[in-house]
Motif scaffolding. Structure first.
Motif, PDB file in Angstrom:
ATOM      1  N   ALA A 221       0.815  -1.197   0.000  1.00  0.00           N
ATOM      2  CA  ALA A 221       0.000   0.000   0.000  1.00  0.00           C
ATOM      3  C   ALA A 221       0.858   1.260   0.000  1.00  0.00           C
TER       4      ALA A 221
ATOM      5  N   GLU B  70      -2.643   4.682  -3.327  1.00  0.00           N
ATOM      6  CA  GLU B  70      -3.887   4.819  -2.601  1.00  0.00           C
ATOM      7  C   GLU B  70      -5.030   4.104  -3.319  1.00  0.00           C
ATOM      8  N   ARG B  71      -4.958   4.033  -4.646  1.00  0.00           N
ATOM      9  CA  ARG B  71      -6.047   3.402  -5.378  1.00  0.00           C
ATOM     10  C   ARG B  71      -6.108   1.897  -5.098  1.00  0.00           C
ATOM     11  N   SER B  72      -5.023   1.303  -4.549  1.00  0.00           N
ATOM     12  CA  SER B  72      -5.011  -0.129  -4.261  1.00  0.00           C
ATOM     13  C   SER B  72      -5.382  -0.422  -2.808  1.00  0.00           C
ATOM     14  N   ARG B  73      -5.640   0.595  -2.018  1.00  0.00           N
ATOM     15  CA  ARG B  73      -5.927   0.382  -0.602  1.00  0.00           C
ATOM     16  C   ARG B  73      -7.130  -0.536  -0.407  1.00  0.00           C
ATOM     17  N   LYS B  74      -8.205  -0.295  -1.152  1.00  0.00           N
ATOM     18  CA  LYS B  74      -9.402  -1.124  -1.005  1.00  0.00           C
ATOM     19  C   LYS B  74      -9.121  -2.569  -1.410  1.00  0.00           C
ATOM     20  N   LEU B  75      -8.295  -2.742  -2.439  1.00  0.00           N
ATOM     21  CA  LEU B  75      -7.942  -4.088  -2.881  1.00  0.00           C
ATOM     22  C   LEU B  75      -7.185  -4.826  -1.783  1.00  0.00           C
TER      23      LEU B  75
ATOM     24  N   GLU C 166      -7.233  -4.213   1.451  1.00  0.00           N
ATOM     25  CA  GLU C 166      -8.133  -4.479   2.567  1.00  0.00           C
ATOM     26  C   GLU C 166      -9.060  -5.654   2.255  1.00  0.00           C
ATOM     27  N   ALA C 167      -9.551  -5.709   1.003  1.00  0.00           N
ATOM     28  CA  ALA C 167     -10.425  -6.815   0.606  1.00  0.00           C
ATOM     29  C   ALA C 167      -9.665  -8.137   0.627  1.00  0.00           C
TER      30      ALA C 167
ATOM     31  N   SER D 228     -10.363 -11.441   3.074  1.00  0.00           N
ATOM     32  CA  SER D 228     -10.715 -12.737   2.480  1.00  0.00           C
ATOM     33  C   SER D 228      -9.919 -13.894   3.079  1.00  0.00           C
TER      34      SER D 228
END
Length: 229
Positions: A97, A117-122, A124-125, A129
């Motif tokens: 991140a 920052e655009r990969s933060r959600k990825l 976290e997901a 999982s």
């Protein structure tokens, strides 16, 4: 093991963000694991120019380096881009991140944050999982080592280096691997080797502690007080 762009970034950061090619080569050779290319200077120059927008051999993607006096002057003095977060520079060369690079310039400290920052959600997901937080390379679970301090701690590693992902290409959860901090850094230190290659290397290593062979049927005997038999 080939010298990677990450080694050059680390070398430049450690010498203050800029330097002559000879100085950069010396530092990269000190940092990068052996074996080195027969001509490390030529290899490093090529890697720099591939990531320099002003060079004819620029391959696109992350624009990380620039010539201090201009490429056409051929003076061999290079530096890290002054604004790695400018448009076109948003992809961090280092996976994860975020990553920090520090270098001293005189009395001041230059602190550059390379963020995805655009990969933060990825990320976290991906972590959400996981059914366990064991490292995919060494099998270590930080909770087993640190107790509650390490519970749930793991790093997400891009199997395909971020710098090599084509613009617009989607990253899936299956493109990430769960690694402990040590294995993550070892992979980056060794030319972004695969997770499978690191696992195989670890499996080939001898046990950390050697145990003497015991005769078949051996058992522990209670200690006998001195003077008795």
């Amino acid at each position: 093991m080939p010298i990677s762009v990450a080694h050059i970034v680390e070398a430049l950061s450690s010498i203050g963000g800029s330097g002559h090619l000879d100085e950069i080569v010396a530092k990269v050779v000190e940092i990068a694991p052996r074996p080195h290319p027969e001509d490390p200077g030529a290899s490093i120059r090529a890697r720099i120019q591939e990531r320099c927008r002003g060079a004819r051999s620029f391959k696109g993607g992350v624009d990380l380096f620039e010539s201090v006096f201009g490429v056409d002057q051929r003076k061999g003095v290079w530096r890290l881009k002054s604004d790695p977060l400018a448009p076109g520079n948003h992809d961090s060369l280092l996976d994860g991140a975020e990553a920090d690079i520090e270098a001293e310039e005189g009395r001041a400290t230059l602190r550059i944050h390379l963020r995805r920052e655009r990969s933060r959600k990825l990320i976290e997901a991906f972590k959400a999982s996981l059914t366990n937080f064991s490292c995919e390379a060494c099998g270590q679970d930080m909770e087993a080592v640190y107790g509650e301090l390490g519970a749930g701690y793991i790093e997400a590693h891009h199997k395909v280096p971020v710098a090599l992902i084509e613009e617009g290409e989607k990253t899936r959860l299956s493109d990430l691997a769960a690694l402990c901090a040590n294995c993550h850094r070892i992979i980056h230190r060794n030319g972004l080797m695969s997770v499978e290659a690191l696992t195989a290397h670890i499996d080939r290593r001898p046990p950390r502690y050697a145990f003497a062979a015991e005769p078949e049927g051996a058992r522990w005997a209670p200690s006998i007080p001195e003077g008795e038999d």
